[in-house]
Design an enzyme around this catalytic site. Structure first.
Site, PDB file in Angstrom:
ATOM      1  N   HIS A   1       4.389   6.040  11.635  1.00 53.64           N
ATOM      2  CA  HIS A   1       3.910   5.809  10.266  1.00 53.64           C
ATOM      3  C   HIS A   1       2.992   6.993   9.927  1.00 53.64           C
ATOM      4  CE1 HIS A   1       2.940   3.933   6.584  1.00 53.64           C
ATOM      5  NE2 HIS A   1       2.573   2.728   6.991  1.00 53.64           N
TER       6      HIS A   1
ATOM      7  N   ARG B   1       0.807  -1.220   0.000  1.00 55.08           N
ATOM      8  CA  ARG B   1       0.000   0.000   0.000  1.00 55.08           C
ATOM      9  C   ARG B   1       0.843   1.274   0.000  1.00 55.08           C
ATOM     10  NH1 ARG B   1      -2.794  -3.907   1.552  1.00 55.08           N
ATOM     11  NH2 ARG B   1      -0.804  -4.474   2.410  1.00 55.08           N
ATOM     12  N   THR B   2       1.784   1.363   0.937  1.00 50.18           N
ATOM     13  CA  THR B   2       2.504   2.627   1.097  1.00 50.18           C
ATOM     14  C   THR B   2       3.353   2.903  -0.149  1.00 50.18           C
ATOM     15  OG1 THR B   2       2.580   2.083   3.435  1.00 50.18           O
ATOM     16  CG2 THR B   2       3.951   3.905   2.714  1.00 50.18           C
TER      17      THR B   2
ATOM     18  N   ARG C   1      11.241   3.875   3.941  1.00 49.80           N
ATOM     19  CA  ARG C   1      10.760   2.931   4.965  1.00 49.80           C
ATOM     20  C   ARG C   1      11.961   2.116   5.409  1.00 49.80           C
ATOM     21  NH1 ARG C   1       5.600  -1.094   4.866  1.00 49.80           N
ATOM     22  NH2 ARG C   1       4.609   0.913   5.267  1.00 49.80           N
TER      23      ARG C   1
ATOM     24  N   LYS D   1      26.163  -4.318  -0.796  1.00 48.33           N
ATOM     25  CA  LYS D   1      27.618  -4.361  -0.534  1.00 48.33           C
ATOM     26  C   LYS D   1      27.929  -3.767   0.834  1.00 48.33           C
ATOM     27  CE  LYS D   1      28.353  -3.174  -5.374  1.00 48.33           C
ATOM     28  NZ  LYS D   1      28.786  -2.027  -6.192  1.00 48.33           N
TER      29      LYS D   1
END
Ligand code: CP
Length: 305
Positions: free
Chosen positions: A133, A55-56, A105, A83
């Site tokens: 959030h 969703r986000t 995120r 890396k």
């Protein structure tokens, strides 16, 4: 003396005044009604998702598309993160090559604190560990305002895995600031006293609430607990058909999703007329458009340092 422009980071609603939060809610709702967006065609953004998302991530991408933004493709799996490059160096690299804002995120709670110190471009927090959030919170608020026009005096129960939930943390704070009563429910051992809300047993909480916010059981953060049983959870704490029949007729049901159907909520109730779960997802696009517009708005304040 040097004059420095304020950077419109969006990492926690705690950093915004209630006036600014109300303005973002109104702007999201206005965009949903068809108001023309502030097109930002000269700007480039990158979406950095170090944790999974549907969703986000997709609704930020949709919002970016509606605003005419350039989106620099970035996937952690094919980047130099593999890396060992740090989040800070990854973000500084993207800033150095000309990206104008970063949507991030990350699993580390508060990851943005160092980034805010070092970067001169806005950071938009798409979820940090069990911290915040804020874009989810904004779309939740939009959904509540659509139903009731405001949240002042409303009672909201947040039910479920509160201890691990950045959705609960963001919402508990902002809803109280906006004049709502917030209560927590679900397993007592998953309750979080640091949220500053009272606990109530599920049956009492559901019948006295205007807004019922269910939380996903975050199985990935309960790996040490082998005792969890979905059917037991559903009977004890879930929104069953019997409980649904007892909620207020005007109450609405929210869930940030993904939903564990048959656990937090009975399978068929996800599509119940009082459920706003898919409306939340629609609102996510407009909430994120409002957030991105804010990131690129001409600053109204200048700070002198
Ligand atoms: N609600 C939410 O954050 O969903 P995603 O994890 O799919 O983005």
């Amino acid at each position: 003396m040097q004059t420095q422009q304020r950077i419109s980071h969006f990492v926690s609603l705690d950093d915004l005044s209630t006036v600014e939060i109300e303005r973002l809610i109104a702007r999201g709702l206005e965009l949903k009604q068809g108001a023309p967006p502030h097109r930002t065609v000269t700007k480039t953004v990158a979406n950095l998702f170090f944790e999974h998302s549907t969703r986000t991530k997709c609704s930020f991408e949709m919002a970016e598309h509606h605003l005419g933004l350039h989106v620099l493709p970035f996937e952690t799996a094919t980047s130099s993160v593999q890396k060992g490059e740090t989040l800070l160096d990854t973000c500084k690299t993207l800033e150095a090559i000309g990206v104008d804002a970063l949507i991030v995120r990350h699993g580390e709670t508060g990851y943005y604190e160092r980034l805010q110190e070092q970067l001169r471009i806005p950071i938009i927090n798409a979820g940090d560990g069990s911290g915040q959030h804020p874009s989810q919170s904004l779309l939740d608020l939009m959904t509540m305002y659509e139903a009731f026009g405001h949240v002042t005096g409303k009672t909201i129960v947040i039910c479920g895995d509160l201890r691990h939930s950045r959705v609960a943390r963001s919402n508990a704070h902002v809803l109280r600031r906006l004049g709502a009563t917030v209560i927590g429910s679900g397993p007592r051992e998953w309750f979080d006293d640091t949220l500053g809300i009272a606990y109530q047993e599920i049956d009492e909480a559901l019948t006295s609430s205007d807004i019922i916010m269910l939380l996903r059981v975050q199985h990935e953060r309960h790996l040490d607990d082998q005792s969890f049983e979905a059917t037991v959870y559903h009977q004890r704490y879930g929104l069953t058909h019997e409980r649904m029949a007892r909620i207020r007729p005007e109450a609405i049901v929210l869930h940030p999703a993904p939903v564990n159907r048959g656990v937090e909520i009975a399978e068929e109730l996800v599509e119940h007329p009082q459920s706003r779960i898919f409306d939340q997802m629609t609102n996510g696009v407009f909430a994120r458009m409002a957030i991105l517009e804010r990131a690129f708005d001409e600053p109204t304040t200048k700070e002198t340092i």
